[in-house]
Design an enzyme around this catalytic site. Structure first.
Site, PDB file in Angstrom:
ATOM      1  N   ASN A  10       0.881  -1.168   0.000  1.00  0.00           N
ATOM      2  CA  ASN A  10       0.000   0.000   0.000  1.00  0.00           C
ATOM      3  C   ASN A  10       0.917   1.216   0.000  1.00  0.00           C
ATOM      4  O   ASN A  10       1.523   1.545   1.013  1.00  0.00           O
ATOM      5  CB  ASN A  10      -0.879  -0.049   1.264  1.00  0.00           C
ATOM      6  N   LYS A  12       0.240   4.282  -0.313  1.00  0.00           N
ATOM      7  CA  LYS A  12      -0.350   5.490   0.296  1.00  0.00           C
ATOM      8  C   LYS A  12      -0.084   6.709  -0.599  1.00  0.00           C
ATOM      9  O   LYS A  12      -0.058   6.565  -1.817  1.00  0.00           O
ATOM     10  CB  LYS A  12       0.168   5.662   1.722  1.00  0.00           C
ATOM     11  N   HIS A  94      -9.408   1.083   5.343  1.00  0.00           N
ATOM     12  CA  HIS A  94      -8.071   1.318   5.903  1.00  0.00           C
ATOM     13  C   HIS A  94      -8.183   2.328   7.056  1.00  0.00           C
ATOM     14  O   HIS A  94      -8.976   3.264   6.996  1.00  0.00           O
ATOM     15  CB  HIS A  94      -7.111   1.834   4.824  1.00  0.00           C
ATOM     16  N   GLU A  96      -6.452   4.751   7.963  1.00  0.00           N
ATOM     17  CA  GLU A  96      -6.259   6.171   7.646  1.00  0.00           C
ATOM     18  C   GLU A  96      -7.519   6.763   7.028  1.00  0.00           C
ATOM     19  O   GLU A  96      -7.826   7.937   7.206  1.00  0.00           O
ATOM     20  CB  GLU A  96      -5.038   6.335   6.730  1.00  0.00           C
ATOM     21  N   GLU A 164      -5.079  -4.899  10.768  1.00  0.00           N
ATOM     22  CA  GLU A 164      -4.074  -3.860  10.959  1.00  0.00           C
ATOM     23  C   GLU A 164      -4.370  -3.096  12.251  1.00  0.00           C
ATOM     24  O   GLU A 164      -5.174  -2.155  12.243  1.00  0.00           O
ATOM     25  CB  GLU A 164      -4.096  -2.881   9.785  1.00  0.00           C
ATOM     26  N   GLY A 170       2.663   2.279  10.755  1.00  0.00           N
ATOM     27  CA  GLY A 170       3.609   3.376  10.558  1.00  0.00           C
ATOM     28  C   GLY A 170       4.331   3.791  11.827  1.00  0.00           C
ATOM     29  O   GLY A 170       4.971   4.839  11.876  1.00  0.00           O
ATOM     30  N   SER A 210       3.604  -2.083  10.443  1.00  0.00           N
ATOM     31  CA  SER A 210       5.053  -2.179  10.675  1.00  0.00           C
ATOM     32  C   SER A 210       5.618  -3.559  10.350  1.00  0.00           C
ATOM     33  O   SER A 210       6.533  -4.037  11.023  1.00  0.00           O
ATOM     34  CB  SER A 210       5.413  -1.761  12.113  1.00  0.00           C
TER      35      SER A 210
END
Ligand code: PGA
Length: 248
Positions: A10, A12, A94, A96, A164, A170, A210
């Site tokens: 991904n 991003k 996701h 985010e 996730e 991240g 991560s």
């Protein structure tokens, strides 16, 4: 039940046209056929990346989509438009998009439905925030996010769940093998209740948060971990391919 692992990058809001093409070419060149591999570049580079992947088995993916087919939805992209560019899979839910952009669970559900109905592989992301884990709400949160899926999505080959944990994305702090396996097993059990055991046994459940070359082997060797959804480490071809090669 032998499932083919699926490792997806991904990207991003990263890369530019030249670096996206370069990265895609390196992934296409180095990806083994034993594992399913995919990359999800920003929308504007889908076309160029699709061309860079031509002739390889690497799947082109999208990070987001809008659920309507066409019309007055300024700035949005439909499933048909993605398919037109050769897109094979699309992320929904996701963290985010849920927590930074502010997508509601209802919106995520409509997007997932559109992706599936359009014939694409759905990668539906689920995961708890740190305060939810600390409050022992992880399984409840994951369950609610799985409930965004419609029982009509009856082809397990086109259903992928990405677990996730938000606190691992991240941050450099991945879930432990045991933490991942515990939630993955719960996800598979829940899918078994929503559909049936055979269905649940076929769905790939990726771990994301991560994941890097150093922890990929032990995370992906867990019984219910079938590959990964990779952010930061997917931006370097050698790191991403090391993760792909570590997957069982
Ligand atoms: P990360 O991101 O690998 O950079 O933690 C994973 C993701 O958001 O899919």
């Amino acid at each position: 039940m032998a499932r083919t692992s699926f490792v997806a990058g991904n990207w991003k809001m990263n890369t530019n046209k030249a670096t996206a093409v370069e990265l895609a070419k390196a992934v296409a060149k180095g990806a083994p056929t034993r594992v399913d591999v995919g990359v999800a570049p920003p929308f504007v580079y889908l076309h160029a990346v699709g061309q860079a992947l031509a002739g390889s088995k690497v799947l082109l993916g999208a990070q987001d989509v809008y659920f309507e087919k066409n019309g007055a939805f300024t700035g949005e992209i439909s499933v048909e438009m993605l398919k037109d560019l050769g897109v094979r899979f699309c992320l929904t839910g996701h963290s985010e998009r849920r927590h930074v952009i502010g997508e509601s669970s209802a919106l995520v559900a409509r997007k997932a439905e559109a992706v599936y109905a359009g014939g694409l592989i759905l990668i539906h992301c689920v995961g708890e925030k740190l305060e939810q884990r600390d409050a022992n709400q992880t399984l409840q949160v994951v369950q609610a996010q799985l409930n965004e899926l419609s029982r009509k999505m009856d082809d397990p080959a086109r259903m992928v769940i990405a677990y996730e944990p938000v606190w691992a994305i991240g941050t450099g702090r991945n879930a432990t093998d045991q933490q991942a396996q515990e939630v993955h097993a719960f996800i598979r059990q829940t899918l078994g209740t929503m559909w049936n055991k055979d269905y649940a046994d076929r769905v790939r459940i990726q771990y994301g948060g991560s994941m890097k070359p150093e922890n990929a082997k032990s995370l992906t060797s867990q019984t219910d971990v079938d590959g990964g959804l990779i952010g930061g480490a997917a931006l370097k071809a050698d790191a991403f391919l090391a993760i792909v090669n570590a997957a069982k």
